[in-house]
Design an enzyme around this catalytic site. Structure first.
Site, short mmCIF file in Angstrom:
data_model
loop_
_atom_site.label_atom_id
_atom_site.label_comp_id
_atom_site.label_asym_id
_atom_site.label_seq_id
_atom_site.Cartn_x
_atom_site.Cartn_y
_atom_site.Cartn_z
N GLN A 114 3.17 10.57 8.45
CA GLN A 114 2.63 10.88 7.11
C GLN A 114 2.60 12.38 6.84
O GLN A 114 2.58 12.79 5.69
CB GLN A 114 1.24 10.26 6.95
CG GLN A 114 1.29 8.73 6.87
CD GLN A 114 -0.08 8.09 6.80
OE1 GLN A 114 -1.09 8.73 7.09
NE2 GLN A 114 -0.12 6.82 6.45
N GLU A 169 2.40 -0.06 12.62
CA GLU A 169 1.30 -0.77 11.95
C GLU A 169 1.37 -2.28 12.17
O GLU A 169 0.42 -2.99 11.85
CB GLU A 169 1.22 -0.40 10.47
CG GLU A 169 2.36 -0.90 9.63
CD GLU A 169 2.23 -0.50 8.14
OE1 GLU A 169 1.44 0.38 7.78
OE2 GLU A 169 2.97 -1.10 7.34
N SER A 210 1.78 11.62 13.43
CA SER A 210 1.84 10.81 12.21
C SER A 210 3.03 11.20 11.35
O SER A 210 3.18 12.37 10.96
CB SER A 210 0.56 10.98 11.38
OG SER A 210 0.69 10.26 10.17
N ARG A 243 -9.05 11.81 12.47
CA ARG A 243 -7.61 11.53 12.34
C ARG A 243 -6.85 12.84 12.11
O ARG A 243 -7.29 13.71 11.38
CB ARG A 243 -7.38 10.53 11.20
CG ARG A 243 -8.05 9.19 11.49
CD ARG A 243 -7.65 8.13 10.51
NE ARG A 243 -6.26 7.75 10.65
CZ ARG A 243 -5.65 6.89 9.83
NH1 ARG A 243 -6.32 6.34 8.82
NH2 ARG A 243 -4.38 6.58 10.01
N ARG A 251 2.64 6.04 -2.76
CA ARG A 251 3.73 6.99 -3.04
C ARG A 251 4.03 6.99 -4.55
O ARG A 251 4.25 8.03 -5.16
CB ARG A 251 5.00 6.60 -2.28
CG ARG A 251 4.97 7.01 -0.82
CD ARG A 251 6.13 6.36 -0.08
NE ARG A 251 6.23 6.80 1.29
CZ ARG A 251 5.39 6.43 2.28
NH1 ARG A 251 4.38 5.63 2.01
NH2 ARG A 251 5.56 6.87 3.51
N LYS A 254 0.84 -1.21 0.00
CA LYS A 254 0.00 0.00 0.00
C LYS A 254 0.86 1.25 0.00
O LYS A 254 0.63 2.19 -0.76
CB LYS A 254 -0.87 0.01 1.25
CG LYS A 254 -1.49 1.36 1.57
CD LYS A 254 -2.03 1.46 3.00
CE LYS A 254 -0.95 1.73 4.02
NZ LYS A 254 -1.47 1.98 5.38
O1 LIG Z 1 3.47 6.56 5.13
C1 LIG Z 1 2.88 5.47 5.17
O2 LIG Z 1 2.69 4.78 4.14
C2 LIG Z 1 2.43 4.96 6.49
C3 LIG Z 1 2.94 5.52 7.64
C4 LIG Z 1 2.53 5.08 9.00
O3 LIG Z 1 1.65 6.07 9.49
P1 LIG Z 1 1.79 6.76 10.95
O4 LIG Z 1 3.13 7.42 11.04
O5 LIG Z 1 0.63 7.69 11.00
O6 LIG Z 1 1.68 5.63 11.95
C5 LIG Z 1 1.82 3.72 8.96
O7 LIG Z 1 1.26 3.44 10.20
C6 LIG Z 1 0.78 3.68 7.87
O8 LIG Z 1 0.16 2.44 7.84
C7 LIG Z 1 1.44 3.87 6.51
C1 LIG Z 2 -2.26 3.05 9.93
C2 LIG Z 2 -2.56 2.45 8.78
O1 LIG Z 2 -3.10 3.03 7.68
P1 LIG Z 2 -3.22 4.53 7.16
O2 LIG Z 2 -2.40 4.58 5.89
O3 LIG Z 2 -4.66 4.75 6.91
O4 LIG Z 2 -2.65 5.45 8.22
C3 LIG Z 2 -2.32 0.99 8.61
O5 LIG Z 2 -2.45 0.52 7.46
O6 LIG Z 2 -2.01 0.29 9.58
#
Ligand SMILES: O=C(O)C1=C[C@@H](OP(=O)(O)O)[C@@H](O)[C@H](O)C1
Ligand SMILES: C=C(OP(=O)(O)O)C(=O)O
Length: 453
Positions: free
Chosen positions: A185, A331, A183, A137, A35, A30
């Protein structure tokens, strides 16, 4: 197996009748797929994503980019699906990004965080909305960061969805500070679009500890592979600072790695049943956090070997508890908690307070649901303490969280009568999880293991 379901809509998690012995081909990552889609959409030329993940989160990403003008053609090549160039492939043809557009983020963190910066580069308004949980979120790092970089965003002031980004066709960029402790992200989001900002970005994280560092490394690696100049001055003593220079991005031809976090339940099945599972195409080098499972599940009682066939994980028949900091690999927590509930000693999972703001409050949900089966789990300030107890069957609620559903399936291997509520939620990142799971169990060894060829 588990007899008559207590609720017809619930999925009776199959119990293992012996050690599993299977090869499981896990769909694409994913995190890499989403990305890859964003970088390809921002590139100066068309690109390919091969073996992309086709799941709710990635289809929402593709749909959102299409809504802003990008062309994404889904093709299935007639070559063998085993060849790097064969199987499913997406051709991404960038175009001038524009609104008006509406983006449904579902409950995908990657979509709700990675796309507002893309929308700031578009011409016209882009409205973001999603599942009820998406309103809860955190998004403040992206909203505040983008505003500081020159974007115009209309929101209700809570630092969350819904919102509208009024794209001006370009963004100044430059220096910016954000708090990404809730996060990683937020950091990935601002970095991914930064080559297209007029001045690039100099991004500084100023808050408490930053989670999910491997996911930030994945962002940096993928940006560099697309031709971006990214400076991470950690070596010079400056931590939590990233500089991205303005530049055009190349169109790539990228083969997506299997999703190693989605390999987790299958590896866990080998551990819990004392069996053996092989995951083909496990990468030798990767930024995916799921690679940490090799060490974590080995410590919990198995052994693994990375060879030509992929990663083979073998359970020993015993499962041990673990005391581990999961802040880099949050995760993986639900799957580790499920195994820990079946172990021969206590576990402490640390460093994952931010999981309270994931798909659901994962710490509360795991505690409630494992305890509902007779377990003894307590929440700590930053994680879980799990004391194994004999478990019994019952309904395991999943709160629209794919990883709660796969965690329940792991427990169900060893505990009869576990009913998984809304197993379909696994489609967020894993198409046909029940099919893959029963396929794996269909190859269980008989009670007396058959001799190996
Ligand atoms: O950048 C990404 O692809 C992700 C970063 C993480 O998020 P968090 O830093 O919010 O935990 C992870 O938990 C999520 O499943 C995917
Ligand atoms: C935290 C997760 O997903 P998301 O990309 O929605 O943050 C996950 O897949 O465990």
């Amino acid at each position: 197996m588990t007899g008559t379901p207590v609720h017809p809509a619930h999925w009776p998690a199959p119990a293992a009748s012996g050690p599993v012995d299977a090869t499981v081909t896990v769909p694409g990552s994913k995190s890499v797929t989403n990305r890859g889609l964003v970088l390809a959409a921002l590139a100066a030329e068309p690109g390919w994503l091969r073996r992309p993940l086709r799941s709710r989160d990635t289809l929402l990403m593709a749909e959102a980019l299409r809504a802003m003008g990008v062309r994404i053609e889904e093709t299935v090549s007639s070559d063998s699906g085993d060849a790097p160039g064969g199987g499913e492939a997406w051709r991404i043809i960038p175009a001038g990004l524009h609104g008006p557009a509406t983006v449904d983020v579902g409950n995908a963190g990657t979509v709700m965080r990675f796309l507002p910066p893309v929308a700031a580069l578009a011409n016209g308004p882009v409205r973001f909305d999603g599942d009820p949980r998406s309103y809860e979120r955190p998004l403040h790092g992206v909203i505040n960061g983008l505003r500081a970089l020159g974007a115009r965003i209309e929101d209700d002031g809570r630092g969350a969805l819904p919102l509208t980004v009024h794209g001006g066709g370009a963004l100044d960029g430059g220096p910016v500070e954000i708090d990404a402790s809730s996060s990683s992200q937020f950091v990935s989001a601002l970095l991914l679009s930064a080559p297209r900002f007029n001045q690039g970005v100099e991004l500084r994280h100023t808050g408490a500890a930053l989670p999910s560092l491997p996911h930030i490394r994945m962002t940096v690696d993928m940006l560099r592979a697309a031709g971006a100049a990214v400076d991470t001055p950690e070596a010079g003593g400056e931590r939590n600072v990233w500089r991205v220079a303005p530049s055009a991005l190349l169109g790539r031809d990228l083969v997506v790695e299997p999703d190693l976090s989605n390999a987790q339940p299958f590896l866990a099945a080998a551990l819990v049943t004392g069996g053996r599972v092989t995951i083909p195409d496990w990468p030798e080098h990767t930024t995916q956090p799921g690679d940490a499972l090799r060490a974590i599940f080995t410590e919990m009682g198995g052994s693994c070997e990375l060879g030509r066939d992929g990663l083979t994980f073998t359970g020993s028949g015993r499962v041990h508890g673990i005391d581990v900091d999961l802040s880099d690999v949050g995760e993986l927590t639900p799957g580790i908690a499920a195994v820990a509930a079946l172990a021969d000693s206590e576990s402490v999972l640390r460093g994952v307070a931010h999981l309270r703001l994931h798909e659901t409050d994962r710490l509360a949900a795991l505690t409630k649901e494992i305890n509902g089966l007779g377990g003894d789990v307590t929440e700590t300030a930053d994680g879980l303490r799990i004391r194994p107890r004999p478990l019994h069957g019952g309904v395991f609620h999943t709160y629209d969280d794919h990883r709660l559903a796969t965690a329940a399936a792991i427990i169900g291997l060893a505990v009869g009568g576990v009913e998984v509520e809304n197993v379909a939620t696994t489609a967020k990142t894993l198409p046909d999880f029940p099919g893959l799971w029963t396929g794996m169990l269909g190859t269980e060894r008989a009670a007396a293991p058959a001799p190996r060829a």
